[in-house]
Design a protein around this motif. Sequence first.
Motif, mmCIF file in Angstrom:
data_model
loop_
_atom_site.group_PDB
_atom_site.id
_atom_site.type_symbol
_atom_site.label_atom_id
_atom_site.label_comp_id
_atom_site.label_asym_id
_atom_site.label_seq_id
_atom_site.Cartn_x
_atom_site.Cartn_y
_atom_site.Cartn_z
ATOM 1 N N ASN A 113 0.837 -1.210 0.000
ATOM 2 C CA ASN A 113 0.000 0.000 0.000
ATOM 3 C C ASN A 113 0.870 1.256 0.000
ATOM 4 O OD1 ASN A 113 -2.368 -1.545 -0.016
ATOM 5 N ND2 ASN A 113 -2.255 -1.783 2.198
ATOM 6 N N MET A 114 1.898 1.224 -0.856
ATOM 7 C CA MET A 114 2.805 2.363 -0.982
ATOM 8 C C MET A 114 2.090 3.516 -1.677
ATOM 9 S SD MET A 114 6.327 0.477 -2.076
ATOM 10 C CE MET A 114 7.167 2.010 -2.311
ATOM 11 N N PRO A 115 2.404 4.748 -1.292
ATOM 12 C CA PRO A 115 1.783 5.878 -1.985
ATOM 13 C C PRO A 115 2.294 5.969 -3.420
ATOM 14 C CG PRO A 115 3.368 6.644 -0.347
ATOM 15 C CD PRO A 115 3.277 5.161 -0.209
ATOM 16 N N ILE A 116 1.371 6.140 -4.344
ATOM 17 C CA ILE A 116 1.694 6.335 -5.758
ATOM 18 C C ILE A 116 1.083 7.671 -6.163
ATOM 19 C CG2 ILE A 116 1.498 5.455 -8.112
ATOM 20 C CD1 ILE A 116 2.872 3.380 -6.424
ATOM 21 N N GLU A 117 1.923 8.627 -6.497
ATOM 22 C CA GLU A 117 1.436 9.932 -6.937
ATOM 23 C C GLU A 117 1.116 9.858 -8.424
ATOM 24 O OE1 GLU A 117 2.937 14.578 -7.226
ATOM 25 O OE2 GLU A 117 4.068 13.163 -6.003
ATOM 26 N N VAL A 118 -0.057 10.340 -8.803
ATOM 27 C CA VAL A 118 -0.516 10.307 -10.195
ATOM 28 C C VAL A 118 -0.563 11.739 -10.722
ATOM 29 C CG1 VAL A 118 -2.425 9.691 -11.725
ATOM 30 C CG2 VAL A 118 -1.899 8.239 -9.748
ATOM 31 N N ARG A 119 0.172 11.978 -11.823
ATOM 32 C CA ARG A 119 0.178 13.322 -12.425
ATOM 33 C C ARG A 119 0.118 13.190 -13.933
ATOM 34 N NH1 ARG A 119 4.776 16.843 -9.704
ATOM 35 N NH2 ARG A 119 3.741 18.419 -10.950
ATOM 36 N N GLN A 120 -0.725 13.993 -14.544
ATOM 37 C CA GLN A 120 -0.822 13.978 -15.993
ATOM 38 C C GLN A 120 0.434 14.592 -16.603
ATOM 39 O OE1 GLN A 120 -4.375 15.714 -17.657
ATOM 40 N NE2 GLN A 120 -3.844 15.081 -19.720
ATOM 41 N N VAL A 121 0.921 13.981 -17.666
ATOM 42 C CA VAL A 121 2.052 14.500 -18.407
ATOM 43 C C VAL A 121 1.537 15.549 -19.387
ATOM 44 C CG1 VAL A 121 3.928 13.912 -20.012
ATOM 45 C CG2 VAL A 121 3.294 12.311 -18.185
ATOM 46 N N MET A 122 2.134 16.717 -19.344
ATOM 47 C CA MET A 122 1.701 17.781 -20.268
ATOM 48 C C MET A 122 2.158 17.426 -21.669
ATOM 49 S SD MET A 122 2.624 21.078 -17.877
ATOM 50 C CE MET A 122 2.602 22.177 -19.258
ATOM 51 N N SER A 123 1.231 17.509 -22.630
ATOM 52 C CA SER A 123 1.593 17.184 -24.005
ATOM 53 C C SER A 123 2.109 18.404 -24.752
ATOM 54 C CB SER A 123 0.400 16.577 -24.730
ATOM 55 O OG SER A 123 -0.705 17.456 -24.696
ATOM 56 N N ASN A 124 1.771 19.570 -24.290
ATOM 57 C CA ASN A 124 2.226 20.819 -24.908
ATOM 58 C C ASN A 124 2.650 21.787 -23.823
ATOM 59 O OD1 ASN A 124 1.462 20.177 -27.670
ATOM 60 N ND2 ASN A 124 -0.646 20.402 -26.966
ATOM 61 N N MET A 125 3.498 22.700 -24.184
ATOM 62 C CA MET A 125 3.864 23.771 -23.261
ATOM 63 C C MET A 125 2.643 24.662 -23.051
ATOM 64 S SD MET A 125 6.972 23.351 -22.317
ATOM 65 C CE MET A 125 7.372 24.928 -21.614
ATOM 66 N N PRO A 126 2.480 25.259 -21.877
ATOM 67 C CA PRO A 126 1.347 26.161 -21.672
ATOM 68 C C PRO A 126 1.308 27.237 -22.759
ATOM 69 C CG PRO A 126 2.495 25.762 -19.606
ATOM 70 C CD PRO A 126 3.326 25.149 -20.710
ATOM 71 N N GLY A 127 0.125 27.478 -23.313
ATOM 72 C CA GLY A 127 -0.054 28.473 -24.340
ATOM 73 C C GLY A 127 0.115 27.962 -25.757
ATOM 74 N N GLU A 128 0.662 26.721 -25.922
ATOM 75 C CA GLU A 128 0.798 26.135 -27.257
ATOM 76 C C GLU A 128 -0.485 25.451 -27.651
ATOM 77 O OE1 GLU A 128 4.009 23.368 -27.466
ATOM 78 O OE2 GLU A 128 5.543 24.912 -27.377
ATOM 79 N N ASP A 129 -0.785 25.453 -28.925
ATOM 80 C CA ASP A 129 -1.942 24.714 -29.425
ATOM 81 C C ASP A 129 -1.587 23.252 -29.509
ATOM 82 O OD1 ASP A 129 -3.450 27.009 -29.711
ATOM 83 O OD2 ASP A 129 -2.762 27.366 -31.772
ATOM 84 N N ALA A 130 -2.604 22.411 -29.383
ATOM 85 C CA ALA A 130 -2.408 20.963 -29.458
ATOM 86 C C ALA A 130 -2.015 20.533 -30.847
ATOM 87 C CB ALA A 130 -3.669 20.249 -29.037
#
Length: 132
Positions: free
Chosen positions: A115-132
């Motif tokens: 029951n180890m802590p697992i931190e979940v974070r989304q990986v950013m696909s673009n830099m802030p302000g860039e279009d997808a």
Amino acid sequence: MKYLLMMNSPKGDGKYPIDTWAEMDLKAHLQFLADFNKRLKESGEFAGVQGLTSPGQAKLVRANSDGTPNTDGVFPESKEFLAGYWIVDVESEQRAIEIAAEASAAPGPGGRPLNMPIEVRQVMSNMPGEDA
């Protein structure tokens, strides 16, 4: 969407707690992880995995005012350290959380779930302000 699942381990004396486990427990744990990674690969959700060296080998680096590196060891007040991580490519945050919960339940000494802590974070696909 890609998510980073970071496995944290309690900080001890700069060593991995797993180093003190009985050989049978270590083998069971490693087999669980191998099977877990295989299932992620078969489902198409696996994007990567890495284990990390013990915190006793870690260095904290900052630039001095002249840009040269200033290197320290890990600070003793840290309560946890990053033991390793997975990158998963899943349809939803909920699925990433489900995978993290399964990883958290990896067997430890005596086969009991860690029951180890697992931190979940989304990986950013673009830099802030860039279009997808």
